[in-house]
Design an enzyme around this catalytic site. Structure first.
Site, PDB file in Angstrom:
ATOM      1  N   ARG A 223     -28.909  -9.870  61.429  1.00  0.00           N
ATOM      2  CA  ARG A 223     -30.352  -9.742  61.243  1.00  0.00           C
ATOM      3  C   ARG A 223     -30.628  -9.533  59.755  1.00  0.00           C
ATOM      4  O   ARG A 223     -29.768  -9.009  59.027  1.00  0.00           O
ATOM      5  CB  ARG A 223     -30.874  -8.526  62.010  1.00  0.00           C
ATOM      6  CG  ARG A 223     -30.797  -8.663  63.511  1.00  0.00           C
ATOM      7  CD  ARG A 223     -31.884  -9.590  64.033  1.00  0.00           C
ATOM      8  NE  ARG A 223     -31.923  -9.609  65.479  1.00  0.00           N
ATOM      9  CZ  ARG A 223     -31.568 -10.643  66.233  1.00  0.00           C
ATOM     10  NH1 ARG A 223     -31.113 -11.757  65.676  1.00  0.00           N
ATOM     11  NH2 ARG A 223     -31.673 -10.584  67.533  1.00  0.00           N
ATOM     12  N   HIS A 271     -32.940 -18.945  60.656  1.00  0.00           N
ATOM     13  CA  HIS A 271     -32.596 -18.259  61.919  1.00  0.00           C
ATOM     14  C   HIS A 271     -32.337 -19.271  63.047  1.00  0.00           C
ATOM     15  O   HIS A 271     -32.964 -19.218  64.101  1.00  0.00           O
ATOM     16  CB  HIS A 271     -33.711 -17.265  62.320  1.00  0.00           C
ATOM     17  CG  HIS A 271     -33.227 -16.175  63.239  1.00  0.00           C
ATOM     18  ND1 HIS A 271     -33.648 -14.868  63.140  1.00  0.00           N
ATOM     19  CD2 HIS A 271     -32.350 -16.205  64.280  1.00  0.00           C
ATOM     20  CE1 HIS A 271     -33.059 -14.142  64.092  1.00  0.00           C
ATOM     21  NE2 HIS A 271     -32.262 -14.933  64.786  1.00  0.00           N
TER      22      HIS A 271
END
Ligand code: GLV
Length: 308
Positions: A223, A271
């Protein structure tokens, strides 16, 4: 007893079909439609609506659509509700593909050759075999372990680090804070696949970079919150790190004026490393529902105290 699906209409269509054939007895609602709120026992979501406790007073299980659950506001989830993360084969395969691509690219200097191509420079180096590259994967769970197995099969010299000790054949494993420095000192290519928790927020920081051998590469598939973004550019500019491959950022999308976009030693992807595929993710939830209804334990249960 009903289920609410809280995600995009395209995904909902696939899930609806799967549920219609496997569970015609279970009303399947797509948010914001919910049917009678007191009937809702199951929620499938990436992020949940606010105020879950009053919205669905009889909610029993929240199925996260993500491998990580840090996007959920745990304070908003009533204590009796079980939280299940998404553990699904195509999500694992996607992560293996991304990490192998990134490790190959670092090992074979592909980011340098891409920079050279833009400058019309023809300058090759003799390549070194995989066994001379020490790849260290932080996180040896559902994603990290299968990634390590593939890296071992390709001949890389592999290490893994996790909070509690895990074994993967052919991998030297390190555990806990006490063994982190030793792990870092032996890692030329560092892959971050730990869950984001209060213990791992900001773990990719200046201190950690300095413990890696000079010229190491980092690959962040966790993340954005794992990385202290202000520490990265000085580490790249000083040569302490030679390359960063980032699939995640803070915030996402990364603002157009952010310095990461144009840094020659940062390779950014939006992502996309991996995500659950709707059809197989629906199967995983259906199988877990069967277990739950039979009084068996489900796979992917989150320990909320631990945060993953
Ligand atoms: C994606 O980032 C996921 O957590 O599945």
């Amino acid at each position: 007893m009903s289920l609410v699906f809280h995600q995009t209409p395209e995904r909902a269509a696939i899930w609806r079909e799967k549920f219609a054939s496997a569970r015609p007895d279970m009303p399947f609602h797509v948010w914001p439609e919910t049917g009678p709120k007191e009937d809702v026992r199951y929620l499938v979501a990436w992020k949940t609506p606010d105020d879950l406790a009053t919205l669905f007073p009889n909610l029993e299980v929240l199925f996260s659509l993500g491998a990580g659950i840090d996007q959920l506001n745990l304070a908003n989830i009533p204590p009796g509700v079980q939280i299940i993360r998404m553990v699904e084969n195509s999500l694992v395969e996607g992560m293996i593909e991304y990490v192998l691509w990134a490790v190959f690219s670092c090992h074979r200097d592909m980011f340098r050759y891409a920079r050279q191509q833009r400058e019309h420079v023809w300058n090759g180096s003799h390549n070194r075999p995989a066994r001379l590259y020490r790849v260290g994967v932080m996180g040896m769970g559902e994603l990290g372990s299968p990634v390590l197995e593939k890296l071992v099969a390709l001949g890389y010299d592999c290490r893994g680090w996790s909070r509690s000790r895990r074994e993967v054949a052919g991998v030297t494993s390190f555990a806990g804070e006490a063994e982190l420095d030793e792990f870092l000192a032996q890692t030329d290519i560092l892959v971050c696949l730990v869950p984001l928790t209060e213990a791992t927020r900001g773990i990719l920081n200046r201190d950690l970079f300095e413990k890696l051998p000079k010229g190491a590469c980092i690959i962040n598939c966790g993340r954005g919150g794992h990385l202290v973004q202000d520490d990265l550019i000085p580490a790249l500019d000083s040569g302490q790190l030679s390359q960063a491959v980032l699939d995640v950022a803070t915030p996402e999308p990364l603002p157009a004026e952010h310095t990461f976009w144009d840094h020659p030693r940062i390779f950014l992807t939006p992502h996309i490393a991996s995500a659950a595929q709707s059809d197989s993710a629906a199967e995983v939830v259906l199988a877990n529902l069967r277990r739950y209804e039979a009084g068996e334990s489900m796979t992917g249960v989150i320990d909320t105290g631990r945060g993953y």
